[in-house]
Motif scaffolding. Sequence first.
Motif, PDB file in Angstrom:
ATOM      1  N   UNK B  58      -0.983  18.285   7.566  1.00  0.00           N
ATOM      2  CA  UNK B  58      -1.329  17.362   8.633  1.00  0.00           C
ATOM      3  C   UNK B  58      -0.957  17.956   9.992  1.00  0.00           C
ATOM      4  N   UNK B  60       1.854  18.735  11.300  1.00  0.00           N
ATOM      5  CA  UNK B  60       2.919  17.977  11.965  1.00  0.00           C
ATOM      6  C   UNK B  60       3.850  18.894  12.729  1.00  0.00           C
ATOM      7  N   UNK B  61       3.732  20.181  12.518  1.00  0.00           N
ATOM      8  CA  UNK B  61       4.502  21.193  13.242  1.00  0.00           C
ATOM      9  C   UNK B  61       5.978  21.230  12.875  1.00  0.00           C
ATOM     10  N   UNK B  62       6.327  20.632  11.756  1.00  0.00           N
ATOM     11  CA  UNK B  62       7.720  20.735  11.333  1.00  0.00           C
ATOM     12  C   UNK B  62       8.025  22.127  10.804  1.00  0.00           C
ATOM     13  N   UNK B 107       6.692  17.804   5.026  1.00  0.00           N
ATOM     14  CA  UNK B 107       6.776  16.452   4.487  1.00  0.00           C
ATOM     15  C   UNK B 107       5.613  16.108   3.559  1.00  0.00           C
ATOM     16  N   UNK B 147       0.067  12.680   0.391  1.00  0.00           N
ATOM     17  CA  UNK B 147       0.842  12.053   1.460  1.00  0.00           C
ATOM     18  C   UNK B 147       0.198  10.764   1.951  1.00  0.00           C
ATOM     19  N   UNK B 151       1.900   7.157   3.005  1.00  0.00           N
ATOM     20  CA  UNK B 151       2.102   6.807   4.402  1.00  0.00           C
ATOM     21  C   UNK B 151       1.143   5.681   4.767  1.00  0.00           C
TER      22      UNK B 151
ATOM     23  N   UNK C  97       6.003   2.563   8.048  1.00  0.00           N
ATOM     24  CA  UNK C  97       5.124   3.299   7.119  1.00  0.00           C
ATOM     25  C   UNK C  97       5.603   4.706   6.777  1.00  0.00           C
ATOM     26  N   UNK C 101       4.995  12.417  10.060  1.00  0.00           N
ATOM     27  CA  UNK C 101       4.233  13.661  10.212  1.00  0.00           C
ATOM     28  C   UNK C 101       2.905  13.479  10.949  1.00  0.00           C
ATOM     29  N   UNK C 213       3.879  18.764  19.638  1.00  0.00           N
ATOM     30  CA  UNK C 213       5.150  18.088  19.372  1.00  0.00           C
ATOM     31  C   UNK C 213       6.100  18.330  20.536  1.00  0.00           C
TER      32      UNK C 213
END
Lengths: 158, 176, 605, 330
Positions: B58, B60-62, B107, B147, B151, C97, C101, C213
């Motif tokens: 996704x 998310x850039x983690x 994640x 995911x 979510x 929820x 992410x 981010x």
Amino acid sequence: MIPETMRQELQDRISSAITNREAAVDVMKALQTHYGWLTDEAVVEAAGLLGLSPLQVEELATFYEMIYRRPVGRYVIHVCDSISCWSMGGESLLRQIAGLLKVTVGATTPDGLFTLLPCCCLGNCGQAPAMMIGNSIYGGVTSLEKATDILHQHRRNT
Amino acid sequence: MKIFSDMTALMTGMWITWKHIFRRPVTIQYPEQRRQPYPRYRARIVLTRDPEGGERCVACQLCSAACPVDCISMQPAEGDGGRRYAEWFRINFARCIFCGLCAEACPTLAIQMTPDYEICTRDIMNLIYEKEDLLIDGCGKSADYNFYRHAGIAVTQPRGNGAEELPPVDVRGLMP
Amino acid sequence: MPKLIIDDITVEVAEGTTLLEAAQSVDIPIPHFCWHPALGRAGACRVCAVKLLDGPVKGIQMSCMLPAQEGMVVSTTDPEAVAMRRHVIEWLMINHPHDCPVCDEGGECQLQDYTIAGGHGIRRYSGKKRTHVNQYLGPYIEHEMNRCIQCYRCVRYYQEYAGGTDFGVMGSAGRVYFGRFQEGQLESPFSGNLVDICPTGVFTDKTARFRARYWDYDMAPSVCPGCSLGCNTTPVARYRELLKTVARRNDAVNGWFICDRGRFANSAVNAPLRPRHAVVDSRESCVEDALDTLLLRIHALGELHGPGSIAVVGSSRMAQEAAELLPQLALRIAAGALCYRTTRKESTETSSFVELVHTGSSASQQDVRKSDCIVVYGCDPLNEAPMMAMAIRQAWRSGATVYVIEHKITLPCEFTLRATLDDVPLAEAERPVIICNLSAETDQLDKLLEGHSRLKIAPLFPAANSFGTALLMREHGAISLEEALADGEIKGIISIEADIPAALLGKIPFVAALDWQATATVQAAQIVIPTTAWVEMNGSYINYEGRAQHFSKVMNPGVPVKGLDPAGHPPHIHRSTATGGEALPARQLLARLIKLLDDGNRGLS
Amino acid sequence: MSYDPIDITLIGAKIALVFFVILTLAAYLVFAERKVLAWIQDRKGPNRVGPFGLLQPLADLIKLLTKEDFRPIGADKWLFYLAPAMAAIPAIMIFAVIPFGAPLTVFGHSVELQISDLNVGLLLFLALSSIAVYGVALGGWASNSKYALLGSIRGLAQLISYELSMGLSLVPVVMLARSFRLSDIVAAQSGCWFIVYQPLAFIIFLISIAAECKRIPFDLPEAEGELVAGFHTEYSGMRFGLFFVGEYINIIVLGGLAATFFLGGWHGPWLPPVIWFSGKVLAFAFLFIWMRGTLPRLRYDQLMHFGWKILTPLALVNILVTGWWLVLRG
């Protein structure tokens, strides 16, 4: 659209209030009685009368549980499920009425006569379990017979 | 006497190394003999897909945040039905130290490590893997995870139909 | 002045200060969602629990609701308080929820921070989550009700602080829903602040949706160039694309918020049509060559038409540093005129108002918020400088009377109409403020100011640096371009970020334009040299009250990575400068030009 | 003393032989070291070039010869080029005085298996080993690199310190043999090796030569963990190779000397003397490799402390005791 006389009455009610907002519940109640439930159109009308935005009327309308923002039957049955009534059998009363009317809680009978709703408190804890149909309140509805009687009474009245 | 204990220590060390001279070497002859690493071995990184075949990533850039050598870069974008995905996703394997922090941070279990450790090349630019190079067709580990099923975002299913969700609240409903 | 002890630190605070603020004053952080310095208390989130060990009140209390009292002994670290906060966080997370992410708030989310800080990591509740259907709130704000923790910040801000009526809270108990009556764009011109004020991701900036981010942001303190108020902002960029702008707190100026016009104004910086290369006679060139050519043309014009045939034209949107170099340039090329304004009207108006403000009687936005009598005179704050209207509303909320001098405008508050300024009871007010724009009669204001020692005025100038350039106009005797062109002597101009009307542009044979926007002037110019936008350089603006504010460089100039051709996206070639990144701040270009002129003169002599 | 052509030819042949044997041995010592270290570490070691990797030294040589000859900017050109030679040549020159076998008779000539039987052979060894220090000092200085300089300064201090204890540990040997001539020292051990009389001197000598040829645990001048590669950081190709080979020649030579001074030189029963001598040298070489595979590097202060405060006083006491003993024995 509401009749002109009613509009005039409501405007008088509003002008007698210190702030417009104060009269909102009365206006909504009146419109609800007129339409059967508070339709979207009624919300906009109420807003126009009160000088509020539709959203501000909607905030109040959705807050109060006896302002119906969805179609209801002719009689709305509120059965109290609050602590006093619950301990006196309010829960089974609700279930029994649902069985009697053959509807689920929250639904309207097919003939459009009754809508069954649970309710937080009717202020009638002294005579628990309590229920309210339309504007009349009934206390000590401890037996199914009693409930059936009350319902029949309303059914006859129509 | 300290000197004796010191001498003993020296001699013990010498004795141990002496013994090891006659041990059987553990080395294998690499290009001819190959060792199959365990499934959890941390080598080449892949992007996996969810059981429905959609991209798990996704963006998310983690992973790029967790990466201690800054070898991951990406650009998130919005796809069909509000699905967040990586418009481009790049891992510079010339920088990667295979620490596994990205896979740990992920994640959605999109980024996973495989036992394929043979990715040498002579041209360093060939070590820059784009999303097309990274994306595989399977789910990798955790084959049944999606995911978006968990979510509370309506991407793979309408709102309120997720695994742990109640139907949407009707604020105008009659029930209190 | 109650004196109390918080975590073994003795604190003395003003009467009425809440425990939360008292703790903050000695740098003891207490988590909070519903409390906000601009909105005050609500007691909705229950996460600021502390334990009072001794004093008039005891036990677990909400620190945002309890005013500090003499003799209180407060512990923020008491196990009971810590457990309470942890449990509250856990409750708040029950219906969340867990979609961090794919949430744009992820990384800058207060809920995330406090969840982690509170030690809640594993979800213990196995029941199902309540869900909501989202609403479309227009092209700027994304709505995601599932993430809501019912802190009521949004509705308190929107209805009470900003005076909006089309967004609110509906339902009760577990059905509480924050939204509009029907889907549609939010009407308030301050709706963008919902993004800043929401402690989690219910409202996110749609224009920057799924772009970056927090830890990847290029950010720097900056100043909004939208109007002359000079609201403080923090623009956010990544990969040379200006993603979004968030408000930066400055109590003297904008407080905590900014208007939507300043917030959603990124497209000009990201515009694909921005001049990115120097252009000489419609041919792409480089900055060095363009500067050389410009020098040659200046000499040629001088020889052809005699000295004084060139005018140097600045504007009220250029940064002060560049504006200060214009007189130097004018001197070196023996310019026929130095202009900062295009029309005569603008020129005279600003000059007279600068005189007026110079008397030290200008009102800051904070002065307006604290005022008890506000006169809106001949201007429309909501359109000319929206945050001024917001300030007026805050004054009105704390009891000020707002007068509007016979003018058809709307304000986010109630106001009284008056026919003339003389009808306003200024003398009775403690802290009166007159808000006007440049069309006002300065003589009249002057007289009023003399008559009322407490009176302050807030003149709304048309552009970010109108005031600063007006100061320079006065100092260097600059005239307007209209006046300069009147006698037909001017044959060429060097325009620096100036928006010259087509009528005037037609009269000038030679135009050299330094600008970062593709204006009509740039299109008509023979020589174009790109400059940097305010987010791409350091500089300062002087706002309407004469307050000089510095803005810092947020990002490097250049074509955004996103805007490059598909083959080059993402870039695979390593260069020292970005594509289209040769733009320089106007002040640097001017300094170079001046240096080239100096070198040339020295060489000739 | 007159030289006849056969004598000169024989001397030339001896020099050529020694030269060839020592260089080959040094090259294979590198190989042996890699192999033994590998075994100690449960590895296989070089095994790709030739059978059992035996051609590895050749491959190493080719690699070193074909590498870029690199000189850092600012390096002192001549000193930089001189230093590797200074490291390797003195080491090999020491071998001139070492007797490596019993005299042979060839074509009626008695041939000493020693290139030059100097009467001050032991002093020549000490002198030449001191010259070898210059290789380290100049190499590090000329490189114009901080690591190299630090390494060479360490090397200088270390070599000078341990030379002292090394020299002093040999004094009892001289006292016992009553000669500086190495052939005399060997001859004096025909009955009983000096290691029996002088175990302490032997240990001191062993430790000192380990420090002298910069071997682990005394490899502080190179200390790759701290100084990249110490004094030869900036060297590449065959110049580095010379330093490298010099170190292994040093091991052979010092092993030979240790055998000569304490283990009876070429003396030994049943087997031919040359074999005995070679065996002893190789045993020392193995010991050094074994030590490298076992011991960690000392800290610099420990190194200096050990050299000056323990080894040197011990060596002096040993001289004193030996002196008394000799006096008492008459």
